[in-house]
Design an enzyme around this catalytic site. Sequence first.
Site, PDB file in Angstrom:
ATOM      1  N   SER A  63       5.366  14.609  -1.965  1.00 34.07           N
ATOM      2  CA  SER A  63       5.174  15.742  -2.873  1.00 34.07           C
ATOM      3  C   SER A  63       3.798  15.736  -3.497  1.00 34.07           C
ATOM      4  O   SER A  63       3.389  16.736  -4.080  1.00 34.07           O
ATOM      5  CB  SER A  63       6.174  15.654  -4.035  1.00 34.07           C
ATOM      6  OG  SER A  63       7.478  15.619  -3.565  1.00 34.07           O
ATOM      7  N   HIS A  83       5.195  19.252   3.924  1.00 32.73           N
ATOM      8  CA  HIS A  83       5.936  19.214   2.660  1.00 32.73           C
ATOM      9  C   HIS A  83       7.010  20.297   2.665  1.00 32.73           C
ATOM     10  O   HIS A  83       6.725  21.468   2.435  1.00 32.73           O
ATOM     11  CB  HIS A  83       4.923  19.409   1.517  1.00 32.73           C
ATOM     12  CG  HIS A  83       5.507  19.324   0.158  1.00 32.73           C
ATOM     13  ND1 HIS A  83       4.939  19.925  -0.941  1.00 32.73           N
ATOM     14  CD2 HIS A  83       6.630  18.713  -0.304  1.00 32.73           C
ATOM     15  CE1 HIS A  83       5.677  19.685  -2.006  1.00 32.73           C
ATOM     16  NE2 HIS A  83       6.704  18.952  -1.647  1.00 32.73           N
ATOM     17  N   GLU A 106       4.767  23.406   3.262  1.00 30.45           N
ATOM     18  CA  GLU A 106       3.339  23.325   2.925  1.00 30.45           C
ATOM     19  C   GLU A 106       2.729  22.244   3.829  1.00 30.45           C
ATOM     20  O   GLU A 106       3.218  21.120   3.839  1.00 30.45           O
ATOM     21  CB  GLU A 106       3.228  22.920   1.445  1.00 30.45           C
ATOM     22  CG  GLU A 106       1.852  22.904   0.857  1.00 30.45           C
ATOM     23  CD  GLU A 106       1.900  22.541  -0.647  1.00 30.45           C
ATOM     24  OE1 GLU A 106       2.665  21.631  -1.039  1.00 30.45           O
ATOM     25  OE2 GLU A 106       1.157  23.167  -1.417  1.00 30.45           O
ATOM     26  N   ASN A 119       2.895  21.401  -6.180  1.00 30.16           N
ATOM     27  CA  ASN A 119       3.264  20.594  -7.344  1.00 30.16           C
ATOM     28  C   ASN A 119       2.172  20.514  -8.400  1.00 30.16           C
ATOM     29  O   ASN A 119       2.459  20.178  -9.550  1.00 30.16           O
ATOM     30  CB  ASN A 119       3.737  19.209  -6.914  1.00 30.16           C
ATOM     31  CG  ASN A 119       5.171  19.289  -6.418  1.00 30.16           C
ATOM     32  OD1 ASN A 119       6.001  19.953  -7.043  1.00 30.16           O
ATOM     33  ND2 ASN A 119       5.452  18.675  -5.291  1.00 30.16           N
TER      34      ASN A 119
HETATM   35  N1  NAD Z   1      13.477  16.200  -4.066  1.00 31.71           N
HETATM   36  C1  NAD Z   1      12.619  17.178  -3.850  1.00 31.71           C
HETATM   37  O1  NAD Z   1      12.746  18.292  -4.371  1.00 31.71           O
HETATM   38  C2  NAD Z   1      11.466  16.963  -2.918  1.00 31.71           C
HETATM   39  C3  NAD Z   1      10.822  18.089  -2.390  1.00 31.71           C
HETATM   40  C4  NAD Z   1       9.771  17.905  -1.504  1.00 31.71           C
HETATM   41  C5  NAD Z   1       9.360  16.623  -1.177  1.00 31.71           C
HETATM   42  N2  NAD Z   1       9.998  15.537  -1.723  1.00 31.71           N
HETATM   43  C6  NAD Z   1       9.521  14.213  -1.334  1.00 31.71           C
HETATM   44  O2  NAD Z   1      10.358  13.712  -0.307  1.00 31.71           O
HETATM   45  C7  NAD Z   1      10.449  12.282  -0.405  1.00 31.71           C
HETATM   46  C8  NAD Z   1      11.903  11.876  -0.550  1.00 31.71           C
HETATM   47  O3  NAD Z   1      12.449  12.512  -1.691  1.00 31.71           O
HETATM   48  P1  NAD Z   1      14.033  12.615  -1.909  1.00 31.71           P
HETATM   49  O4  NAD Z   1      14.234  13.627  -2.974  1.00 31.71           O
HETATM   50  O5  NAD Z   1      14.716  12.768  -0.585  1.00 31.71           O
HETATM   51  O6  NAD Z   1      14.331  11.164  -2.505  1.00 31.71           O
HETATM   52  P2  NAD Z   1      15.709  10.342  -2.499  1.00 31.71           P
HETATM   53  O7  NAD Z   1      15.631   9.417  -3.642  1.00 31.71           O
HETATM   54  O8  NAD Z   1      16.877  11.276  -2.396  1.00 31.71           O
HETATM   55  O9  NAD Z   1      15.638   9.520  -1.103  1.00 31.71           O
HETATM   56  C9  NAD Z   1      14.662   8.570  -0.826  1.00 31.71           C
HETATM   57  C10 NAD Z   1      15.198   7.674   0.278  1.00 31.71           C
HETATM   58  O10 NAD Z   1      14.141   6.801   0.717  1.00 31.71           O
HETATM   59  C11 NAD Z   1      14.744   5.556   1.059  1.00 31.71           C
HETATM   60  N3  NAD Z   1      13.708   4.533   1.096  1.00 31.71           N
HETATM   61  C12 NAD Z   1      13.031   3.973   0.062  1.00 31.71           C
HETATM   62  N4  NAD Z   1      12.147   3.068   0.522  1.00 31.71           N
HETATM   63  C13 NAD Z   1      12.252   3.050   1.873  1.00 31.71           C
HETATM   64  C14 NAD Z   1      11.631   2.315   2.908  1.00 31.71           C
HETATM   65  N5  NAD Z   1      10.686   1.404   2.645  1.00 31.71           N
HETATM   66  N6  NAD Z   1      12.003   2.551   4.175  1.00 31.71           N
HETATM   67  C15 NAD Z   1      12.968   3.463   4.457  1.00 31.71           C
HETATM   68  N7  NAD Z   1      13.605   4.186   3.518  1.00 31.71           N
HETATM   69  C16 NAD Z   1      13.258   3.982   2.241  1.00 31.71           C
HETATM   70  C17 NAD Z   1      15.789   5.358  -0.047  1.00 31.71           C
HETATM   71  O11 NAD Z   1      16.758   4.393   0.331  1.00 31.71           O
HETATM   72  C18 NAD Z   1      16.354   6.781  -0.172  1.00 31.71           C
HETATM   73  O12 NAD Z   1      17.449   6.976   0.688  1.00 31.71           O
HETATM   74  C19 NAD Z   1       9.560  11.891  -1.590  1.00 31.71           C
HETATM   75  O13 NAD Z   1       8.281  11.609  -1.121  1.00 31.71           O
HETATM   76  C20 NAD Z   1       9.569  13.164  -2.432  1.00 31.71           C
HETATM   77  O14 NAD Z   1       8.451  13.258  -3.273  1.00 31.71           O
HETATM   78  C21 NAD Z   1      11.059  15.678  -2.569  1.00 31.71           C
END
Ligand code: NAD
Length: 319
Positions: free
Chosen positions: A139, A176, A188, A226
């Site tokens: 993000s 993204h 994005e 963001n």
């Molecule tokens: N939530 C949102 O609205 C959103 C939107 C766009 C982008 N993102 C981005 O997407 C990414 C994930 O966000 P999310 O909301 O799915 O988070 P989340 O907390 O739901 O999931 C993250 C996952 O990553 C796993 N993880 C952590 N370290 C790891 C590793 N070393 N190897 C493999 N897996 C690992 C965790 O076990 C977890 O299942 C982040 O970079 C976030 O910024 C989130």
Amino acid sequence: MALPRVLSVIGAGQMGIGIALVASLRAKIPTVLLYDRDPSQITKGLEFMDKLLAKDVSKGKTSEEDAKAAREKIISITSSSASSSTLNIDEFGWARELGERGSDMVVEAASERLSIKEGIFRALAKNLSKDAVLASNTSSISITKLAGAAVEGLGSSINKASEEGKSCAGRVVGVHFFNPVPVMKLCEVIPGLQTSETTLERAKAFAVACGKEVSTSKDVPGFVSNALLMPFLNEAIMCLESGTATRDDIDKTLRLGMGHPMGPLQLGDIFIGLDTCLAIQETLYEGTHDSKYRPSVLLGRMVDAGWLGKKSGKGFYEY
Ligand SMILES: NC(=O)c1ccc[n+]([C@@H]2O[C@H](COP(=O)([O-])OP(=O)(O)OC[C@H]3O[C@@H](n4cnc5c(N)ncnc54)[C@H](O)[C@@H]3O)[C@@H](O)[C@H]2O)c1
């Protein structure tokens, strides 16, 4: 532009599950590998995916055959699924398995922490084919930095400005997606300084095949999306913190007064997660040193308490 034959998704949280789903169902990628360091996240995530697919089928949005075919193409990878006869189960065992299974594109969607993502990109560059696109769903974290980490994965003897270094870094790009991935129409795309034209075009083609409109942002902290959204959410939390208005009135003001589909506190709680909100806000602040981006103290305290929003059962609201 050719689509991947074998896509790997890293991280089976809310974003990784959504990306795996649209890649399989909409883009019709023949094989989607799903890896998370926590196997219980994969189990939980795939159960959620089954519910989403069943809902789509019951509403007539997807046929039963398409839903079944999409689900069957998704293969879970955990450290324990790596066969010990062919693989060393070390910290890179998972990456070796993704490489051996022929991944030609990866979308990394692990937690929003630089050290985690850098470790993943080092492992990917070391273990995947030299043609694979290495994309991050981050993000806010710099794509240029992740591309630098990828080159480090090739070994300390590789100069980042050498042909080999440039070619490796050139395969790294930001894609993204937004939450919920199957619903939100935008992706994005973010080129880092080193991203090649071919990588950018392959990333865009993948996003379009997943059913998304594409926008492009420069690699600045938070990108366009963001850099605009997160200070707004942070301000809403500061209003709550200072007692300017109640939780319900802050959200009501934006819903009913500004026509937002939901209030900012609900958005942070339900769709983004407060840990991710804090991580993004910290990246904006550390990346610019501009005080307008300082994270709200209350946001930090909520994360300290483990109140991350819907995903942990409590945030500004109870779930
Ligand atoms: N939530 C949102 O609205 C959103 C939107 C766009 C982008 N993102 C981005 O997407 C990414 C994930 O966000 P999310 O909301 O799915 O988070 P989340 O907390 O739901 O999931 C993250 C996952 O990553 C796993 N993880 C952590 N370290 C790891 C590793 N070393 N190897 C493999 N897996 C690992 C965790 O076990 C977890 O299942 C982040 O970079 C976030 O910024 C989130």
